[in-house]
Design an enzyme around this catalytic site. Structure first.
Site, mmCIF file in Angstrom:
data_model
loop_
_atom_site.group_PDB
_atom_site.id
_atom_site.type_symbol
_atom_site.label_atom_id
_atom_site.label_comp_id
_atom_site.label_asym_id
_atom_site.label_seq_id
_atom_site.Cartn_x
_atom_site.Cartn_y
_atom_site.Cartn_z
ATOM 1 N N ASN A 1 73.742 125.486 20.119
ATOM 2 C CA ASN A 1 73.899 125.705 19.198
ATOM 3 C C ASN A 1 73.156 126.139 18.170
ATOM 4 O OD1 ASN A 1 75.489 125.854 16.597
ATOM 5 N ND2 ASN A 1 76.253 123.527 15.908
ATOM 6 N N CYS B 1 77.832 126.338 10.222
ATOM 7 C CA CYS B 1 77.744 127.008 11.442
ATOM 8 C C CYS B 1 79.075 128.394 11.434
ATOM 9 C CB CYS B 1 77.975 125.971 12.685
ATOM 10 S SG CYS B 1 77.146 125.109 13.081
ATOM 11 N N HIS C 1 82.645 129.265 17.929
ATOM 12 C CA HIS C 1 81.459 128.367 17.552
ATOM 13 C C HIS C 1 80.870 127.912 18.690
ATOM 14 C CE1 HIS C 1 77.705 126.377 15.983
ATOM 15 N NE2 HIS C 1 78.657 125.847 15.971
HETATM 16 O O1 UT7 Z 1 77.751 122.631 14.734
HETATM 17 C C1 UT7 Z 1 78.037 122.134 14.127
HETATM 18 C C2 UT7 Z 1 79.511 121.381 14.017
HETATM 19 N N1 UT7 Z 1 78.938 120.427 15.367
HETATM 20 C C3 UT7 Z 1 78.897 119.882 15.848
HETATM 21 O O2 UT7 Z 1 80.611 120.335 16.949
HETATM 22 C C4 UT7 Z 1 78.854 118.922 16.763
HETATM 23 C C5 UT7 Z 1 80.436 117.585 16.916
HETATM 24 N N2 UT7 Z 1 79.573 116.939 17.599
HETATM 25 C C6 UT7 Z 1 79.119 116.752 19.198
HETATM 26 O O3 UT7 Z 1 79.099 117.327 20.273
HETATM 27 C C7 UT7 Z 1 78.803 115.203 19.992
HETATM 28 O O4 UT7 Z 1 79.954 114.154 19.272
HETATM 29 C C8 UT7 Z 1 78.068 114.704 20.250
HETATM 30 C C9 UT7 Z 1 76.973 115.992 21.557
HETATM 31 C C10 UT7 Z 1 76.546 115.170 19.794
HETATM 32 C C11 UT7 Z 1 77.506 113.453 20.936
HETATM 33 O O5 UT7 Z 1 78.787 113.512 21.864
HETATM 34 P P1 UT7 Z 1 79.382 111.670 22.021
HETATM 35 O O6 UT7 Z 1 80.311 112.144 23.270
HETATM 36 O O7 UT7 Z 1 80.126 112.066 20.263
HETATM 37 O O8 UT7 Z 1 78.678 110.696 22.343
HETATM 38 P P2 UT7 Z 1 78.392 109.831 21.200
HETATM 39 O O9 UT7 Z 1 77.435 109.936 19.727
HETATM 40 O O10 UT7 Z 1 79.300 108.627 21.553
HETATM 41 O O11 UT7 Z 1 77.175 108.688 22.689
HETATM 42 C C12 UT7 Z 1 77.766 108.190 23.586
HETATM 43 C C13 UT7 Z 1 76.621 107.073 23.880
HETATM 44 C C14 UT7 Z 1 75.759 106.435 22.917
HETATM 45 O O12 UT7 Z 1 74.966 105.037 23.483
HETATM 46 P P3 UT7 Z 1 76.406 104.264 23.542
HETATM 47 O O13 UT7 Z 1 76.454 103.784 21.844
HETATM 48 O O14 UT7 Z 1 77.979 104.314 23.359
HETATM 49 O O15 UT7 Z 1 75.795 102.832 23.946
HETATM 50 C C15 UT7 Z 1 74.535 107.417 22.143
HETATM 51 O O16 UT7 Z 1 73.867 106.070 21.874
HETATM 52 O O17 UT7 Z 1 75.265 108.392 24.271
HETATM 53 C C16 UT7 Z 1 74.707 108.510 23.541
HETATM 54 N N3 UT7 Z 1 73.487 109.528 23.548
HETATM 55 C C17 UT7 Z 1 72.584 109.806 24.556
HETATM 56 N N4 UT7 Z 1 72.905 109.354 26.029
HETATM 57 C C18 UT7 Z 1 71.208 109.834 26.571
HETATM 58 C C19 UT7 Z 1 73.203 110.348 22.500
HETATM 59 N N5 UT7 Z 1 72.929 111.167 22.456
HETATM 60 C C20 UT7 Z 1 72.446 110.936 23.970
HETATM 61 C C21 UT7 Z 1 70.861 111.972 24.612
HETATM 62 N N6 UT7 Z 1 71.587 111.459 25.553
HETATM 63 N N7 UT7 Z 1 70.581 113.214 24.059
#
Ligand code: UT7
Length: 329
Positions: free
Chosen positions: A283, A112, A253
């Protein structure tokens, strides 16, 4: 001799994939995606087209704005993680289709951060006096490497391209002031494609196990991204005796709205000092910054003499920032 951006252009495919569309594909909903990421929709390139298709159109837009022909280009650098093919690079496809018959070029894979890696590289070629017209393109067809069965990652990414032309500055002092780039291999375990490269070549097994798709452990990437981008932005400003008040626009970004908000608030930026278009495109990896810059220019948010900064963070980890002054109205 300084280097300056003299034109900018972008291209996004017409087809949209909305949060509602994802509700039919994986266990997710518009509310989760909107509040956790800020994304509403992304653009998707048709299956049979490659990244170069978008890169060529972004470069053409920049050439048209500068009113020069592709034959005047000395160098084309394409930042991408989704080349048309592994071999050759994407730059030769772009060169051929543009008819840029007096240049050479190559690809950069900086994740990225690929676009700012490419701008930093192009700046050196201009500052050394070696070249006068360098086209830097950030382009990615993320739909080609995203696993549309993995709700953790598939909702994040889209396809697009952006391009800038770099030329020697005309002595008015505007252009690229400085850049800082960093790398920490710790990131390799959090954001990668396991198979298809030389470590684990593609096989029936790797495809069956879906190892040719992008994998991301989002939480650690999120944390590193906020601290990495904030830190580099602060140090770039400090080094040049500037404060955030001197910045007309931060062009970050576009990976997650919450990352952008966290960086902006840690830096003490006002909302109108931050360019955001993640809601429309998601993204797009190497394309996010030139896309955002192009739209900012079109919206009149970058005027001659404005001081601005690009900051990026991504796979590797590789991250960094570029401080610059916009050179044209
Ligand atoms: O560009 C390159 C660099 N990349 C980035 O900078 C991305 C960095 N990371 C992020 O943007 C975030 O970590 C994400 C958007 C990928 C995820 O957000 P988060 O707040 O970190 O969520 P999480 O991964 O901790 O997931 C929270 C919950 C989980 O459920 P449980 O375990 O709490 O029951 C996930 O399974 O949300 C769930 N979840 C979803 N629920 C509905 C994960 N994806 C989804 C989804 N829809 N699409």
């Amino acid at each position: 001799m300084g280097a300056t951006i003299t034109a900018v252009g972008h291209y996004a495919p017409e087809k949209k994939l909305t949060n509602k569309d994802f509700e039919k594909m994986v266990d997710t909903n518009d509310e989760w995606i909107s509040t956790r990421t800020g994304i509403k929709e992304r653009r998707i390139l048709s299956k049979e087209k490659g990244t170069s298709y978008m890169a060529v159109r972004a470069a053409k837009a920049a050439l048209a704005q500068r009113n020069i022909s592709a034959e005047e280009l000395d160098l084309i650098i394409v930042a991408t993680v989704t080349p048309d093919r592994f071999v050759p690079g994407t730059a030769p496809y772009v060169q051929g289709e543009l008819g840029a018959n007096n240049c050479w070029g190559y690809d950069i894979n900086g994740g990225c951060s690929g676009f700012i890696c490419a701008v930093a590289t192009a700046t050196q070629f201009i500052e050394s006096g070696k070249y006068k017209k360098v086209m830097v393109i950030g382009a990615d067809k993320m739909s080609a490497i995203v696993d549309y069965e993995d709700r953790n990652t598939c909702i994040l990414f889209g396809d697009a391209a952006g391009a800038v032309l770099l030329e020697p500055s005309n002595g008015d002092g505007f252009g690229v002031d400085d850049f800082m780039l960093h790398m920490d291999g710790i990131g390799q375990e959090y954001l990668y494609i396991k198979a298809g490269g030389s470590r684990l070549p593609a096989s029936h097994e790797t495809v069956d196990q879906r190892l040719h798709y992008l994998y991301q452990d989002g939480k650690p990437v999120f944390k590193f991204a906020v601290s990495g981008m904030t830190d580099v932005a602060k140090r770039l400003l400090d080094k040049h005796d500037l404060t955030v008040k001197d910045l007309k626009l931060l062009i970050p970004h576009q990976a997650n709205m919450r990352i952008i908000d966290a960086v902006a608030s840690r830096l003490g930026l006002e909302p109108d000092q931050v360019m955001i278009n993640i809601h429309s495109y998601g993204n797009t990896t190497a394309a996010t910054i030139p896309m955002a810059m192009s739209e900012a220019y079109q919206q009149g948010r970058l005027k001659k003499g404005d001081r601005a900064m690009m900051v990026a963070f991504g796979a590797g980890f590789i991250w960094g920032g570029i401080l610059f002054q916009w050179a044209f109205d």
